[in-house]
Design an enzyme around this catalytic site. Structure first.
Site, mmCIF file in Angstrom:
data_model
loop_
_atom_site.group_PDB
_atom_site.id
_atom_site.type_symbol
_atom_site.label_atom_id
_atom_site.label_comp_id
_atom_site.label_asym_id
_atom_site.label_seq_id
_atom_site.Cartn_x
_atom_site.Cartn_y
_atom_site.Cartn_z
ATOM 1 N N SER A 173 0.841 -1.196 0.000
ATOM 2 C CA SER A 173 0.000 0.000 0.000
ATOM 3 C C SER A 173 0.871 1.239 0.000
ATOM 4 O O SER A 173 1.651 1.461 0.923
ATOM 5 C CB SER A 173 -0.901 0.001 1.247
ATOM 6 O OG SER A 173 -1.366 1.312 1.497
ATOM 7 N N ASP A 213 -6.783 0.399 -8.668
ATOM 8 C CA ASP A 213 -7.971 1.265 -8.814
ATOM 9 C C ASP A 213 -8.668 1.049 -10.158
ATOM 10 O O ASP A 213 -9.789 1.520 -10.360
ATOM 11 C CB ASP A 213 -7.577 2.739 -8.688
ATOM 12 C CG ASP A 213 -7.140 3.093 -7.269
ATOM 13 O OD1 ASP A 213 -7.500 2.349 -6.332
ATOM 14 O OD2 ASP A 213 -6.433 4.099 -7.096
ATOM 15 N N ARG A 215 -15.505 5.207 -8.554
ATOM 16 C CA ARG A 215 -14.984 4.301 -9.596
ATOM 17 C C ARG A 215 -16.031 3.274 -10.036
ATOM 18 O O ARG A 215 -15.976 2.778 -11.156
ATOM 19 C CB ARG A 215 -13.696 3.625 -9.126
ATOM 20 C CG ARG A 215 -12.610 4.646 -8.773
ATOM 21 C CD ARG A 215 -11.210 4.159 -8.994
ATOM 22 N NE ARG A 215 -10.259 5.134 -8.489
ATOM 23 C CZ ARG A 215 -9.868 6.224 -9.148
ATOM 24 N NH1 ARG A 215 -10.336 6.489 -10.343
ATOM 25 N NH2 ARG A 215 -8.998 7.075 -8.600
HETATM 26 C C1 S3P Z 1 -3.141 5.758 -3.406
HETATM 27 C C2 S3P Z 1 -2.823 4.457 -3.157
HETATM 28 C C3 S3P Z 1 -3.757 3.337 -3.356
HETATM 29 C C4 S3P Z 1 -4.922 3.727 -4.251
HETATM 30 C C5 S3P Z 1 -5.497 5.061 -3.872
HETATM 31 C C6 S3P Z 1 -4.453 6.149 -3.966
HETATM 32 C C7 S3P Z 1 -2.124 6.810 -3.143
HETATM 33 O O1 S3P Z 1 -4.275 2.936 -2.116
HETATM 34 O O2 S3P Z 1 -5.926 2.731 -4.208
HETATM 35 O O3 S3P Z 1 -6.588 5.397 -4.729
HETATM 36 O O4 S3P Z 1 -2.284 7.943 -3.643
HETATM 37 O O5 S3P Z 1 -1.152 6.511 -2.456
HETATM 38 P P1 S3P Z 1 -3.490 1.893 -1.154
HETATM 39 O O6 S3P Z 1 -2.205 2.508 -0.782
HETATM 40 O O7 S3P Z 1 -4.373 1.708 0.037
HETATM 41 O O8 S3P Z 1 -3.334 0.644 -1.962
#
Ligand code: S3P
Length: 425
Positions: free
Chosen positions: A164, A312, A385
């Site tokens: 993440s 996403d 989304r």
């Molecule tokens: C993001 C990371 C992702 C993504 C989110 C934006 C970011 O989430 O799904 O829309 O800007 O760091 P996760 O880090 O929870 O996977």
């Protein structure tokens, strides 16, 4: 808004600025010295939440649509907010700002909407607590509202159980306020915008394989950043261009950072006609124009290391799979359950309602494509989304596709439906 089957889909478009990069530009600008200027900023509800949180901590930020100027106060220049910070619907705001708040000498609190109050924050509470931070889930349920800050931090190495970027970025941002080197190792590499951009602001950041590290107490200096188009927004038009009849689309100025661009590989693996033109580097990020046209797609397996690079985009990839011949299997994507909605459930429910043969699994979906789709009223669960992915499904469905909430694209793509209309005429 009623979407019907598209007879043709042609044109040249740009999509709004990248959401991840827009959030980070505001945050890093706020804690840098001097002026940061963002052009191409995403003027959507999520990024506005980030701006309002930093204004509430005394940062002078002016915004004129996609042009944002931030007068940074330096690493230690934030003021204690007088009210609870409102992060709205934005998980990125919540998790990244928590890393910054953990390093402040004052205690602050934050909260957001109904969806935010269900998103897991244990994943940032654990590493921040290891760093010595005070961070508390006020309802003791591992979710927002959170209370954070007021204690000195120590540098740690954190082995993150999830891939993440929000967790990684939270720990690296807290690391700015700790002496020594803070590092994070992930099971699979996630998007690296924090590492690229913080390095541009002057931080000493290193990425080696699965580990990113940062040296504490840097001098950060304001930057000029041209935010590229968001590949997560371009994804709807990549999908539409591939699955609609008589389609030919050029999507200009899209961020194609490899940690984000898995949808391009998947489109190719499914037999899609997709090409990258005019590839270049802008403000440290890879950018290209993306050309797509009507294609006969076939199913494929999507699993493993590619998942964080298209997490996403999986709802709209599921729509592509519904239009493709054969079976598409999505695995290793349990993270979908903790997004703005449980996207395994919400994608499955809506695609089934449109006539697709789809089965939800614990960590993904199995889609037997090729059935004719028919229009229905999409249950968005207020997830931007989901609304946008199913608008694209509506472009190949018989009958009318409508939405129980057609305003939710405002989170990341305010002019989404207007853009579709320009391609139909
Ligand atoms: C993001 C990371 C992702 C993504 C989110 C934006 C970011 O989430 O799904 O829309 O800007 O760091 P996760 O880090 O929870 O996977």
């Amino acid at each position: 808004m009623v979407i019907t089957k598209a007879k043709t889909l042609k044109g040249e478009i740009t999509v709004p600025g990248d959401k991840s990069i827009s959030h980070r530009g505001v945050m890093f600008g706020a804690i840098s010295e001097g002026i940061t200027e963002l052009t191409g900023f995403l003027d959507g509800a999520d990024c506005r939440s980030t701006i309002s949180c930093f204004r509430a901590m005394g940062i002078d930020i002016s915004q004129d649509k996609d042009h944002v100027v931030i007068h940074g106060n330096g690493l230690h220049g934030l003021c204690s907010p007088s009210n609870m910070l409102d992060v709205g619907n934005s998980g990125t705001t919540t998790r990244l700002i928590s890393g910054i708040l953990a390093g402040q000498p004052f205690v602050s609190s934050l909260n957001g909407d109904e969806s935010i109050q269900k998103r897991p924050m244990g994943r940032i509470i654990t590493p921040l607590t290891q760093m010595g931070a005070y961070i508390k889930s006020l309802k003791d349920n591992g979710c927002a509202p959170l209370e954070i800050g007021g204690k000195p931090l120590r540098a740690i190495h954190y082995d993150s159980p999830v891939a993440s970027a929000q967790v990684k970025s939270c720990v690296l941002l807290a690391g700015l306020y700790a002496d020594g080197i803070t590092s994070v190792t992930e099971p699979v590499v996630s998007r690296n915008h924090t590492e690229l951009m913080l390095s541009g602001f002057g931080a000493d950041v290193k990425s080696e394989g699965l580990t990113a590290s940062i040296v504490g107490n840097p001098k950060l200096t304001g930057q000029k950043i041209a935010v590229p188009g968001d590949i997560s927004s371009a994804a709807y038009f990549i999908a539409a261009g591939l699955i609609c009849e008589n389609a030919d689309l050029l999507i200009k100025n899209v961020n194609t950072n490899p940690t984000r661009a898995g949808i391009i590989q998947v489109a190719k693996a499914m037999g899609g006609k997709i090409e990258l033109l005019n590839e270049r580097i802008v403000s440290g990020e890879p950018v290209a124009d993306i050309h797509v046209s009507s294609s006969s797609l076939h199913g494929c397996e999507i699993s493993g290391e590619i998942i964080p690079t298209l997490i996403d985009e999986l709802p709209v990839i599921a729509v592509m799979a519904a239009a493709a011949s054969g079976t598409t299997t999505i695995k290793d994507a349990a993270e979908l359950k903790v997004k703005e909605s449980d996207r395994i459930a919400t994608v499955t429910e809506n695609l089934k309602a449109m006539g697709c043969d789809i089965t939800a699994t614990d960590d993904g979906m199995i889609i037997n494509g090729g059935n004719a789709l028919y229009g229905t009223t999409i249950k968005t669960y207020k997830d931007h989304r989901i609304a946008m992915s199913f608008a694209i499904a509506g472009l190949i469905a018989d009958g009318d596709t409508t939405f129980d909430d057609e305003k939710c694209p405002v989170i990341s793509y305010p002019n989404f439906f207007e853009t579709i209309k320009t391609l139909l005429s």
